[in-house]
Write an enzyme that holds these catalytic residues in place. Structure first.
Site, mmCIF file in Angstrom:
data_model
loop_
_atom_site.group_PDB
_atom_site.id
_atom_site.type_symbol
_atom_site.label_atom_id
_atom_site.label_comp_id
_atom_site.label_asym_id
_atom_site.label_seq_id
_atom_site.Cartn_x
_atom_site.Cartn_y
_atom_site.Cartn_z
ATOM 1 N N GLU A 17 9.538 15.287 16.414
ATOM 2 C CA GLU A 17 9.921 15.288 14.999
ATOM 3 C C GLU A 17 9.103 16.343 14.248
ATOM 4 O O GLU A 17 7.878 16.275 14.229
ATOM 5 C CB GLU A 17 9.653 13.901 14.402
ATOM 6 C CG GLU A 17 10.148 13.759 12.990
ATOM 7 C CD GLU A 17 9.883 12.373 12.401
ATOM 8 O OE1 GLU A 17 8.765 11.848 12.577
ATOM 9 O OE2 GLU A 17 10.793 11.817 11.761
ATOM 10 N N CYS A 25 13.539 10.987 7.564
ATOM 11 C CA CYS A 25 13.464 10.404 8.914
ATOM 12 C C CYS A 25 14.747 10.602 9.707
ATOM 13 O O CYS A 25 14.722 10.821 10.904
ATOM 14 C CB CYS A 25 13.154 8.914 8.801
ATOM 15 S SG CYS A 25 14.340 8.019 7.779
ATOM 16 N N LYS A 34 0.859 -1.196 0.000
ATOM 17 C CA LYS A 34 0.000 0.000 0.000
ATOM 18 C C LYS A 34 0.892 1.241 0.000
ATOM 19 O O LYS A 34 1.699 1.435 0.905
ATOM 20 C CB LYS A 34 -0.908 0.045 1.234
ATOM 21 C CG LYS A 34 -1.953 1.158 1.101
ATOM 22 C CD LYS A 34 -2.645 1.522 2.378
ATOM 23 C CE LYS A 34 -1.927 2.548 3.191
ATOM 24 N NZ LYS A 34 -1.768 3.869 2.540
ATOM 25 N N GLU A 38 10.064 0.692 10.698
ATOM 26 C CA GLU A 38 11.097 1.730 10.512
ATOM 27 C C GLU A 38 10.400 3.061 10.739
ATOM 28 O O GLU A 38 9.611 3.497 9.901
ATOM 29 C CB GLU A 38 11.668 1.669 9.083
ATOM 30 C CG GLU A 38 12.354 0.374 8.714
ATOM 31 C CD GLU A 38 13.730 0.229 9.363
ATOM 32 O OE1 GLU A 38 14.193 1.166 10.045
ATOM 33 O OE2 GLU A 38 14.338 -0.845 9.185
HETATM 34 P P1 NAD Z 1 2.495 7.973 8.319
HETATM 35 O O1 NAD Z 1 2.735 7.090 9.474
HETATM 36 O O2 NAD Z 1 1.494 9.055 8.443
HETATM 37 O O3 NAD Z 1 2.047 7.107 7.055
HETATM 38 C C1 NAD Z 1 2.816 6.055 6.556
HETATM 39 C C2 NAD Z 1 1.929 5.044 5.870
HETATM 40 O O4 NAD Z 1 1.083 4.449 6.840
HETATM 41 C C3 NAD Z 1 1.027 5.634 4.797
HETATM 42 O O5 NAD Z 1 0.972 4.748 3.710
HETATM 43 C C4 NAD Z 1 -0.314 5.722 5.506
HETATM 44 O O6 NAD Z 1 -1.430 5.663 4.635
HETATM 45 C C5 NAD Z 1 -0.266 4.488 6.383
HETATM 46 N N1 NAD Z 1 -1.159 4.517 7.552
HETATM 47 C C6 NAD Z 1 -1.644 5.591 8.216
HETATM 48 N N2 NAD Z 1 -2.445 5.189 9.238
HETATM 49 C C7 NAD Z 1 -2.452 3.845 9.220
HETATM 50 C C8 NAD Z 1 -3.070 2.840 10.025
HETATM 51 N N3 NAD Z 1 -3.865 3.162 11.066
HETATM 52 N N4 NAD Z 1 -2.840 1.543 9.734
HETATM 53 C C9 NAD Z 1 -2.031 1.198 8.703
HETATM 54 N N5 NAD Z 1 -1.428 2.093 7.900
HETATM 55 C C10 NAD Z 1 -1.629 3.401 8.143
HETATM 56 O O7 NAD Z 1 3.917 8.552 7.897
HETATM 57 P P2 NAD Z 1 4.244 9.553 6.716
HETATM 58 O O8 NAD Z 1 3.756 10.911 7.103
HETATM 59 O O9 NAD Z 1 3.824 8.969 5.420
HETATM 60 O O10 NAD Z 1 5.851 9.530 6.715
HETATM 61 C C11 NAD Z 1 6.600 10.321 7.548
HETATM 62 C C12 NAD Z 1 7.074 9.514 8.741
HETATM 63 O O11 NAD Z 1 7.788 8.374 8.303
HETATM 64 C C13 NAD Z 1 8.051 10.297 9.607
HETATM 65 O O12 NAD Z 1 7.773 10.040 10.954
HETATM 66 C C14 NAD Z 1 9.396 9.710 9.211
HETATM 67 O O13 NAD Z 1 10.390 9.862 10.195
HETATM 68 C C15 NAD Z 1 9.036 8.280 8.977
HETATM 69 N N6 NAD Z 1 10.036 7.611 8.127
HETATM 70 C C16 NAD Z 1 10.872 6.691 8.675
HETATM 71 C C17 NAD Z 1 11.873 6.076 7.899
HETATM 72 C C18 NAD Z 1 12.825 5.041 8.455
HETATM 73 O O14 NAD Z 1 13.488 4.362 7.667
HETATM 74 N N7 NAD Z 1 12.946 4.893 9.752
HETATM 75 C C19 NAD Z 1 11.983 6.443 6.559
HETATM 76 C C20 NAD Z 1 11.111 7.387 6.030
HETATM 77 C C21 NAD Z 1 10.135 7.966 6.812
#
Ligand code: NAD
Length: 483
Positions: free
Chosen positions: A383, A289, A179, A255
Site C-alpha cells: 500500500e 484505504c 483517540k 478496518e
Molecule cells: P496508523 O495505523 O498509522 O494509525 C491509525 C491510528 O492508530 C492513529 O490514531 C494512531 O495514533 C494509532 N496507533 C498507532 N500505533 C498504535 C498502537 N501501537 N496502538 C494503538 N494505536 C496506535 O494508520 P494511519 O496512517 O492513520 O491511516 C492510514 C491507514 O489506515 C492506511 O493503511 C489505510 O488503508 C487505513 N485505512 C483503512 C480504512 C478502512 O476502512 N479499511 C479506512 C481508512 C484508512
C-alpha cells in the site's frame, strides 16, 4: 480565513468526563499545515495517565447510560447530528488546514451528520430472540452493550470514522473513549465541543488526542476496555489485536489497508471505466484505504484506456486546499510524502513512470502512473497511500483473477464489463469485502456492510450491521414447570 464560529486560539485540549482539560503532564505537540508547512496549533498529548482517566470516566458513566431507553440516548445523538449539520464549513476548514484535504473533497461532515441521525433512531433494533425448542423451557437471548468501547481512528477521514464508530457504540448503550490520529486531531476536538453542546452526560463520550504510543497502546491493553474498534494500517491493527489478546481478550473490530484492483475487460464502457478508476486513485491524493491502486486492463484496449485515463488523471488541480477549485492537496505530512517518494523510486527502478511524479513543490505528488511493473515489485504489492497507480495488461479472465487476488489485502475490487455473466463470475472469485461492478471506490452504500477479507480486517461496518459490533449476546434459560 477561518469561519467565524471557530474560536481563536483553536481548542486543543482533551475532552474527559464532560470537560476540556490540559494533558496532566502538560505535554503538547505541534500540528503543521501540510500545504503551508506552518505550525497551526499546539495539541495536548494524552499520555497513559490521561488515557486511564478517560477510561475511568467512561466506566463510571456506563451504568446510567446503559439504563436509558434507546429513544432517550437518541435525543443526544440527534442533537449532535444537527450541530454537525450547522458546522460543515468549520469542519471542512479544520480538516483542510490540518490534513491538506481540499474543501471541494470534504464529504465527511455530511456523512458524520447522517451517521448520528441514523443511529439516533436505530437503538430499538438491538433485539434478542426466543425459543421454545427445549422441553419445559422458554429460552431467550438478549443483546447487551460491552461497557467501555475504545475507538482509534486514522487521519484520512476522521469525521467519517469518528461517527461510524461512536454513533452505533453509544446507541447500543456503551460509553466511549475515542483517540484521534496525531496527524488530524482538530475535527475530533471540534466534534467534542459539539458533543459538549449537545449535553451528553459527563463520561459518556471522551475524546483524547495523542500518539499510538502511549495513548493508543494503553487503550488496546486496558483491562476495563471490553471492545476496541480500529481503523488504520495493517501493522497497527496487528499490534492492537496482539494487545487485546494479551490483556483481557477484548472484542476487536479492525478496518485496515488495501491494494485494491480494478479490472477493465474489452467490452467495458471505457469512458466510464477511465473516469471512475482515475477518480478512485486521485481522490484525497490517493490517501484512501480502498483506492484502486492496481488497474488491470485487457491488452486489446490498453492503449485506448491509458490515453483516456491519463488525460483525466493528469487534469487534477494541485493547489491550496482552502481554494474551492483545488481538487488535489498535498500528502498529509513529511513522513507520508517521503514514503510515497520512496515508492516512486521503486517504481522507476522496476517499471516505467509514464505520468506524474514528485511535484517538487512542498509536499505535493502529482497523479502518477506506472506501467510494465512486475507483479512481484513492492509497488504492485504494498500500500503506497499516494496518488500512484500501477496499470498492467492481461489476456484472459483466469489470469487476471489470479493476479488481482495475489495480495494479502482484500478490501475492495472492481470489474468493468457489459457481460453480466462475466461480471457475476468474476465478482464471486475476487477476494475482497466489496466488489464494484462498473463502478469502483469510493462508491459505497450506507446500508451495505463495509470491511475487508484476508489481512484487510476483521468485521464489517454500516447502517445495518454496526450495532452488532457493540453488543454481546446472552442466553437466558427459563425453566417452566409442567402441570
Ligand atoms: P496508523 O495505523 O498509522 O494509525 C491509525 C491510528 O492508530 C492513529 O490514531 C494512531 O495514533 C494509532 N496507533 C498507532 N500505533 C498504535 C498502537 N501501537 N496502538 C494503538 N494505536 C496506535 O494508520 P494511519 O496512517 O492513520 O491511516 C492510514 C491507514 O489506515 C492506511 O493503511 C489505510 O488503508 C487505513 N485505512 C483503512 C480504512 C478502512 O476502512 N479499511 C479506512 C481508512 C484508512
Amino acid at each position: 480565513m477561518a469561519p467565524a464560529r471557530i474560536e481563536q486560539p483553536i481548542e486543543t485540549r482533551l475532552f474527559i468526563n464532560g470537560k476540556f482539560q490540559p494533558s496532566k503532564s502538560g505535554k503538547t505537540f505541534n500540528l503543521t499545515n501540510p500545504a503551508t508547512r506552518e505550525v497551526i496549533a499546539e495539541i495536548h498529548e494524552a499520555d497513559e495517565e490521561d488515557t486511564n482517566a478517560a477510561v475511568a470516566a467512561a466506566k463510571a458513566a456506563f451504568p446510567s447510560w446503559r439504563d436509558l431507553e434507546p429513544c432517550e440516548r437518541g435525543v443526544y445523538l440527534a442533537k449532535l447530528s444537527r450541530l454537525i449539520h450547522d458546522s460543515l464549513d468549520e469542519l471542512a476548514y479544520l480538516e483542510a488546514i490540518s490534513t491538506g484535504k481540499p474543501i471541494s473533497a470534504f464529504v465527511d461532515g455530511i456523512a458524520a451528520e447522517s451517521h448520528f441521525q441514523y443511529f439516533a433512531e436505530a437503538g430499538y433494533q438491538v433485539q434478542g430472540s426466543s425459543s421454545l425448542n427445549t422441553r419445559n423451557h422458554l429460552n431467550i437471548t438478549v443483546k447487551q452493550p460491552f461497557g467501555v468501547v475504545a475507538c482509534i481512528i486514522p487521519w484520512n477521514a476522521p469525521c467519517i470514522f469518528f461517527s461510524l464508530k461512536v454513533a452505533p457504540a453509544l446507541a447500543a448503550g456503551n460509553t466511549v473513549v475515542l483517540k484521534s490520529s496525531e496527524k488530524a486531531p482538530l475535527t475530533s476536538i471540534y466534534l467534542a465541543r459539539l458533543a459538549a453542546e449537545a449535553g451528553f452526560p459527563p463520561g459518556v463520550l471522551n475524546i483524547i488526542t495523542g500518539f499510538g504510543k502511549p495513548s493508543g497502546s494503553t487503550l488496546s491493553a486496558h483491562m476495563d476496555v471490553r471492545c476496541i474498534s480500529f481503523t488504520g494500517s495493517y501493522s497497527t491493527g496487528k499490534k492492537i489485536q496482539e494487545a487485546a489478546a494479551a490483556s483481557n481478550m477484548k472484542n476487536v473490530i479492525l478496518e485496515l489497508g488495501g491494494k485494491s484492483p480494478a479490472i477493465i475487460f474489452p467490452d467495458a464502457d471505457l469512458e466510464t471505466a477511465a473516469a471512475a478508476t482515475q477518480s478512485s486513485i486521485q481522490f484525497l491524493s490517493g490517501q484512501m484505504c480502498m483506492a484502486n491502486s492496481r488497474i488491470y486492463v485487457h491488452e486489446k484496449i490498453a492503449d485506448q484506456f491509458l490515453a483516456l485515463f491519463k488525460e483525466k488523471f493528469g487534469a487534477a488541480r494541485l493547489g491550496d486546499p482552502l481554494d474551492k477549485t483545488t481538487t488535489h492537496g498535498p500528502q498529509v505530512d513529511g513522513i507520508q510524502y517521503d514514503r510515497v517518494k520512496s515508492y516512486l523510486e521503486i517504481g522507476q527502478r522496476d517499471g516505467n513512470m509514464t505520468l506524474g511524479g514528485d511535484a517538487k513543490d512542498g509536499l505535493y505528488i502529482k497523479p502518477t502512473v506506472f506501467e510494465n511493473v512486475p507483479e512481484d515489485s513492492r509497488i504492485t504489492k504494498e500500500e503506497v497511500f499516494g496518488p500512484v497507480v500501477v496499470i498492467n495488461t492481461f489476456k484472459t479472465e483466469s489470469e487476471v483473477i489470479s493476479k488481482a487476488n495475489d495480495t494479502e489485502y482484500g478490501l475492495y475490487a472492481a470489474v468493468f464489463t457489459k457481460d453480466i455473466d462475466r461480471a457475476i463470475r468474476v465478482s464471486k472469485l475476487l477476494e475482497a469485502g466489496t466488489v464494484g461492478v462498473n463502478c469502483t471506490s469510493p462508491t459505497t452504500a450506507k446500508d451495505m456492510p463495509f470491511g475487508g477479507v484476508k489481512s484487510s480486517g476483521i468485521g464489517r461496518e454500516g447502517y445495518g450491521i454496526s450495532l452488532e459490533n457493540y453488543v454481546e449476546t446472552k442466553s437466558i434459560l427459563i425453566r417452566v414447570n409442567p402441570e
